[in-house]
Write an enzyme that holds these catalytic residues in place. Structure first.
Site, PDB file in Angstrom:
ATOM      1  N   GLN A   1      -4.395 -17.886  14.751  1.00 38.80           N
ATOM      2  CA  GLN A   1      -3.892 -19.029  13.989  1.00 38.80           C
ATOM      3  C   GLN A   1      -3.984 -18.766  12.492  1.00 38.80           C
ATOM      4  O   GLN A   1      -3.103 -19.144  11.725  1.00 38.80           O
ATOM      5  CB  GLN A   1      -4.675 -20.291  14.356  1.00 38.80           C
TER       6      GLN A   1
ATOM      7  N   ALA B   1      -1.043 -25.901  12.172  1.00 44.79           N
ATOM      8  CA  ALA B   1      -2.378 -26.485  12.022  1.00 44.79           C
ATOM      9  C   ALA B   1      -3.349 -25.484  11.416  1.00 44.79           C
ATOM     10  O   ALA B   1      -3.173 -24.259  11.516  1.00 44.79           O
ATOM     11  CB  ALA B   1      -2.893 -26.945  13.376  1.00 44.79           C
TER      12      ALA B   1
ATOM     13  N   SER C   1      -5.989 -26.390  15.841  1.00 44.51           N
ATOM     14  CA  SER C   1      -4.678 -26.250  16.489  1.00 44.51           C
ATOM     15  C   SER C   1      -4.763 -26.546  17.981  1.00 44.51           C
ATOM     16  O   SER C   1      -5.697 -26.114  18.655  1.00 44.51           O
ATOM     17  CB  SER C   1      -4.142 -24.833  16.285  1.00 44.51           C
TER      18      SER C   1
ATOM     19  N   HIS D   1      -3.025 -25.215  20.103  1.00 47.31           N
ATOM     20  CA  HIS D   1      -2.849 -23.957  20.824  1.00 47.31           C
ATOM     21  C   HIS D   1      -4.193 -23.337  21.215  1.00 47.31           C
ATOM     22  O   HIS D   1      -4.253 -22.533  22.148  1.00 47.31           O
ATOM     23  CB  HIS D   1      -2.034 -22.973  19.982  1.00 47.31           C
TER      24      HIS D   1
ATOM     25  N   ASP E   1       4.841 -23.622  22.966  1.00 41.18           N
ATOM     26  CA  ASP E   1       6.093 -23.699  22.218  1.00 41.18           C
ATOM     27  C   ASP E   1       7.152 -23.041  23.090  1.00 41.18           C
ATOM     28  O   ASP E   1       6.961 -21.911  23.566  1.00 41.18           O
ATOM     29  CB  ASP E   1       5.971 -22.947  20.889  1.00 41.18           C
TER      30      ASP E   1
ATOM     31  N   GLU F   1       8.527 -31.698  16.176  1.00 40.12           N
ATOM     32  CA  GLU F   1       8.646 -30.382  16.812  1.00 40.12           C
ATOM     33  C   GLU F   1       9.168 -30.579  18.230  1.00 40.12           C
ATOM     34  O   GLU F   1       8.420 -30.860  19.161  1.00 40.12           O
ATOM     35  CB  GLU F   1       7.298 -29.662  16.845  1.00 40.12           C
TER      36      GLU F   1
ATOM     37  N   HIS G   1       7.529 -28.205  21.021  1.00 36.59           N
ATOM     38  CA  HIS G   1       6.088 -28.138  21.281  1.00 36.59           C
ATOM     39  C   HIS G   1       5.698 -29.178  22.333  1.00 36.59           C
ATOM     40  O   HIS G   1       5.818 -30.382  22.109  1.00 36.59           O
ATOM     41  CB  HIS G   1       5.322 -28.396  19.982  1.00 36.59           C
TER      42      HIS G   1
END
Length: 266
Positions: free
Chosen positions: A144, A174, A179, A181, A188, A231, A234
């Site tokens: 990230q 982020a 994040s 993720h 995504d 987004e 996402h």
């Protein structure tokens, strides 16, 4: 001589009259002041009573309701017990003890908790000739950091000042440690582009994603709540039950977890 006597007679009449007017005026002021005092005293009493009632209402209000009324309800946020509802945003970091059980899909890693429903969703869409692939799944904090730094540098190269370059990058990326993720529960999809919103794949997701436990995490009408721009690509896994409820209630994850807390769910 006659004028002097006339003057004396007029003065004997006007002096008592003037004195009476003065006394009357003084008495009127006293009366008005007294009624003003009574009015003010009643106003103060009512104000005190109203303040006491308001204080009692706050004292008796459920803690979850009070939490929603804070300027930032996510300060010192306590995660819900359901791991599928783990909240990670710019104010709430990934829990320290969070663990991901990785599974590979399209050369990307996702958490085992969503792997089955994700592959089932892809297969169902494929039967209708709608195709998906994972462009980005699980990310470590280090990954990230690289992604954010790259976006900031691109903005710098475009002529932005350093502060503006970082602020612009953070609209869609982020901070490391903050994040979704990192959870392994976010993906995504496809081209990771605003154009995705115009595709058949996006229309299919809008209709069917909740059936497989997925919600679009960052929507255009929730930007002020999530802090992230729209987004369309996402998606976050929250499980079928929660996804259906979030869709029915038109809530993003921040709204939904506070809604559950208000209901007393921990």
């Amino acid at each position: 001589m006659k004028r002097t006597e006339s003057f004396r007679k007029n003065r004997s009449v006007t002096e008592p009259l003037a004195a009476g007017i003065v006394i009357g005026a003084v008495l009127l002021c006293i009366v008005l002041s007294y009624f003003g005092y009574l009015h003010n005293r009643e106003a103060v009493r009512k104000a005190a009573s109203t303040a006491a009632q308001a204080a009692a209402q706050v004292q008796n209000r459920p803690e979850s309701q009070l939490e929603q009324e804070l300027d930032d309800p996510f300060e010192n946020y306590i995660q819900l017990s359901d791991p599928l509802l783990v909240l990670v945003n710019d104010r709430v970091p990934l829990p320290e003890n969070w663990q991901v059980i990785p599974r590979m899909i399209d050369d990307e890693q996702v958490d085992l908790k969503m792997y089955g429903d994700l592959t089932a969703m892809f297969e169902a869409a494929g039967k209708e000739e709608v195709w998906f692939w994972v462009a980005s799944g699980y990310r470590s904090v280090e990954e990230q950091t690289v992604i954010l730094d790259r976006a900031v540098q691109e903005n710098l190269d475009a002529g932005m000042e350093e502060k503006s370059a970082r602020e612009e990058a953070l609209k869609t990326i982020a901070r490391p440690g903050y994040s979704e993720h990192h959870t392994g529960l976010a993906v995504d999809l496809n081209d990771v582009s605003d154009n995705f919103e115009e595709t058949a794949a996006y229309r299919w997701l809008s209709e069917h994603a909740a059936e497989y436990g997925f919600v679009q995490r960052y929507e255009k009408d929730k930007v002020e709540i999530t802090g992230i721009d729209n987004e369309s690509w996402h998606y976050r896994y929250v499980g079928k039950k929660h996804a259906g409820e979030m869709k029915r209630l038109d809530m993003c994850l921040e709204e939904y977890v506070l809604y559950l807390k208000k209901k007393g769910i921990k």
